[in-house]
Design a protein around this motif. Structure first.
Motif, PDB file in Angstrom:
ATOM      1  N   ALA A 194       2.429  -0.427  -8.162  1.00  0.00           N
ATOM      2  CA  ALA A 194       1.019   0.059  -7.474  1.00  0.00           C
ATOM      3  C   ALA A 194       0.748   1.321  -8.113  1.00  0.00           C
ATOM      4  O   ALA A 194      -0.720   1.361  -8.576  1.00  0.00           O
ATOM      5  CB  ALA A 194       1.052   0.321  -5.913  1.00  0.00           C
ATOM      6  N   GLY A 195       1.377   2.215  -8.237  1.00  0.00           N
ATOM      7  CA  GLY A 195       1.181   3.516  -9.030  1.00  0.00           C
ATOM      8  C   GLY A 195       0.585   4.607  -7.901  1.00  0.00           C
ATOM      9  O   GLY A 195       1.372   5.567  -7.763  1.00  0.00           O
ATOM     10  N   THR A 196      -0.516   4.431  -7.375  1.00  0.00           N
ATOM     11  CA  THR A 196      -1.173   5.527  -6.786  1.00  0.00           C
ATOM     12  C   THR A 196      -0.707   5.563  -5.465  1.00  0.00           C
ATOM     13  O   THR A 196      -0.323   4.807  -4.675  1.00  0.00           O
ATOM     14  CB  THR A 196      -2.950   5.453  -6.834  1.00  0.00           C
ATOM     15  OG1 THR A 196      -3.006   4.156  -5.944  1.00  0.00           O
ATOM     16  CG2 THR A 196      -3.382   5.362  -8.272  1.00  0.00           C
ATOM     17  N   LEU A 197      -0.933   6.707  -4.576  1.00  0.00           N
ATOM     18  CA  LEU A 197      -0.646   6.988  -3.540  1.00  0.00           C
ATOM     19  C   LEU A 197      -1.410   6.200  -2.474  1.00  0.00           C
ATOM     20  O   LEU A 197      -1.167   5.393  -1.647  1.00  0.00           O
ATOM     21  CB  LEU A 197      -0.827   8.468  -3.106  1.00  0.00           C
ATOM     22  CG  LEU A 197      -0.659   8.840  -1.528  1.00  0.00           C
ATOM     23  CD1 LEU A 197       0.822   8.549  -1.041  1.00  0.00           C
ATOM     24  CD2 LEU A 197      -0.772  10.478  -1.334  1.00  0.00           C
ATOM     25  N   ARG A 198      -2.779   6.107  -2.927  1.00  0.00           N
ATOM     26  CA  ARG A 198      -3.751   5.362  -2.217  1.00  0.00           C
ATOM     27  C   ARG A 198      -3.256   3.825  -2.015  1.00  0.00           C
ATOM     28  O   ARG A 198      -3.024   3.150  -0.983  1.00  0.00           O
ATOM     29  CB  ARG A 198      -5.018   5.200  -2.631  1.00  0.00           C
ATOM     30  CG  ARG A 198      -6.129   4.533  -1.720  1.00  0.00           C
ATOM     31  CD  ARG A 198      -7.324   4.594  -2.605  1.00  0.00           C
ATOM     32  NE  ARG A 198      -7.678   5.964  -2.524  1.00  0.00           N
ATOM     33  CZ  ARG A 198      -9.081   6.166  -1.937  1.00  0.00           C
ATOM     34  NH1 ARG A 198      -9.932   5.485  -1.820  1.00  0.00           N
ATOM     35  NH2 ARG A 198      -9.209   7.511  -2.012  1.00  0.00           N
ATOM     36  N   GLU A 226      -0.449  -0.733   1.016  1.00  0.00           N
ATOM     37  CA  GLU A 226       0.598  -1.531   1.087  1.00  0.00           C
ATOM     38  C   GLU A 226       1.107  -1.381   2.624  1.00  0.00           C
ATOM     39  O   GLU A 226       1.227  -2.399   3.227  1.00  0.00           O
ATOM     40  CB  GLU A 226       1.656  -1.365   0.197  1.00  0.00           C
ATOM     41  CG  GLU A 226       2.780  -2.284   0.388  1.00  0.00           C
ATOM     42  CD  GLU A 226       2.593  -3.663  -0.425  1.00  0.00           C
ATOM     43  OE1 GLU A 226       3.401  -4.616   0.167  1.00  0.00           O
ATOM     44  OE2 GLU A 226       1.518  -4.013  -0.610  1.00  0.00           O
ATOM     45  N   VAL A 227       1.449  -0.545   3.316  1.00  0.00           N
ATOM     46  CA  VAL A 227       1.819  -0.227   4.479  1.00  0.00           C
ATOM     47  C   VAL A 227       0.763  -0.681   5.349  1.00  0.00           C
ATOM     48  O   VAL A 227       1.150  -1.117   6.455  1.00  0.00           O
ATOM     49  CB  VAL A 227       2.094   1.361   4.763  1.00  0.00           C
ATOM     50  CG1 VAL A 227       2.397   1.628   6.194  1.00  0.00           C
ATOM     51  CG2 VAL A 227       3.104   2.029   3.673  1.00  0.00           C
ATOM     52  N   GLY A 228      -0.560  -0.422   5.317  1.00  0.00           N
ATOM     53  CA  GLY A 228      -1.717  -0.902   5.895  1.00  0.00           C
ATOM     54  C   GLY A 228      -1.575  -2.486   6.212  1.00  0.00           C
ATOM     55  O   GLY A 228      -1.674  -2.982   7.428  1.00  0.00           O
ATOM     56  N   ALA A 229      -1.330  -2.994   4.943  1.00  0.00           N
ATOM     57  CA  ALA A 229      -1.231  -4.573   5.041  1.00  0.00           C
ATOM     58  C   ALA A 229       0.001  -5.071   5.826  1.00  0.00           C
ATOM     59  O   ALA A 229       0.008  -6.137   6.579  1.00  0.00           O
ATOM     60  CB  ALA A 229      -0.998  -5.164   3.747  1.00  0.00           C
ATOM     61  N   TRP A 230       0.971  -4.282   6.029  1.00  0.00           N
ATOM     62  CA  TRP A 230       2.163  -4.452   6.967  1.00  0.00           C
ATOM     63  C   TRP A 230       1.897  -4.565   8.464  1.00  0.00           C
ATOM     64  O   TRP A 230       2.656  -5.129   9.165  1.00  0.00           O
ATOM     65  CB  TRP A 230       3.356  -3.246   6.680  1.00  0.00           C
ATOM     66  CG  TRP A 230       3.899  -3.517   5.181  1.00  0.00           C
ATOM     67  CD1 TRP A 230       3.672  -4.362   4.277  1.00  0.00           C
ATOM     68  CD2 TRP A 230       4.913  -2.824   4.793  1.00  0.00           C
ATOM     69  NE1 TRP A 230       4.229  -4.169   3.112  1.00  0.00           N
ATOM     70  CE2 TRP A 230       4.908  -3.167   3.360  1.00  0.00           C
ATOM     71  CE3 TRP A 230       5.328  -1.480   5.175  1.00  0.00           C
ATOM     72  CZ2 TRP A 230       5.948  -2.436   2.601  1.00  0.00           C
ATOM     73  CZ3 TRP A 230       6.261  -0.841   4.284  1.00  0.00           C
ATOM     74  CH2 TRP A 230       6.467  -1.183   3.144  1.00  0.00           C
TER      75      TRP A 230
END
Length: 80
Positions: free
Chosen positions: A66-70, A75-79
């Protein structure tokens, strides 16, 4: 209650979370060492109200491509 469960060395982190959940009716927030979708799922099943992710997001290890912190945080939000 703020619990650093995944940094425990003498006990299983999820056992600590379950014991904390059984001992309190207040909010239970777990922090420290959370870096995988499986850990997030297991914490939810153990009854946490919230969790924090820090180092894994800054290091880019949640989603290495992904690269960026955002993107890491998305990704965590999708979990959830």
């Amino acid at each position: 209650m703020d619990l650093l469960a995944h940094r425990a060395t003498d006990a299983d982190p999820l056992d600590l979370v379950r014991a904390a959940r059984a001992a309190t009716t207040g909010r239970l927030v777990v922090a420290g060492g959370i870096a995988t979708r499986t850990q997030v799922r297991d914490l939810a099943e153990a009854g946490v109200d919230a969790f924090t992710i820090g180092s894994a997001a800054f290091a880019g290890s949640l989603r290495p491509d992904a690269g960026t912190l955002r993107a890491q945080l998305a990704e965590v939000g999708a979990w959830c």
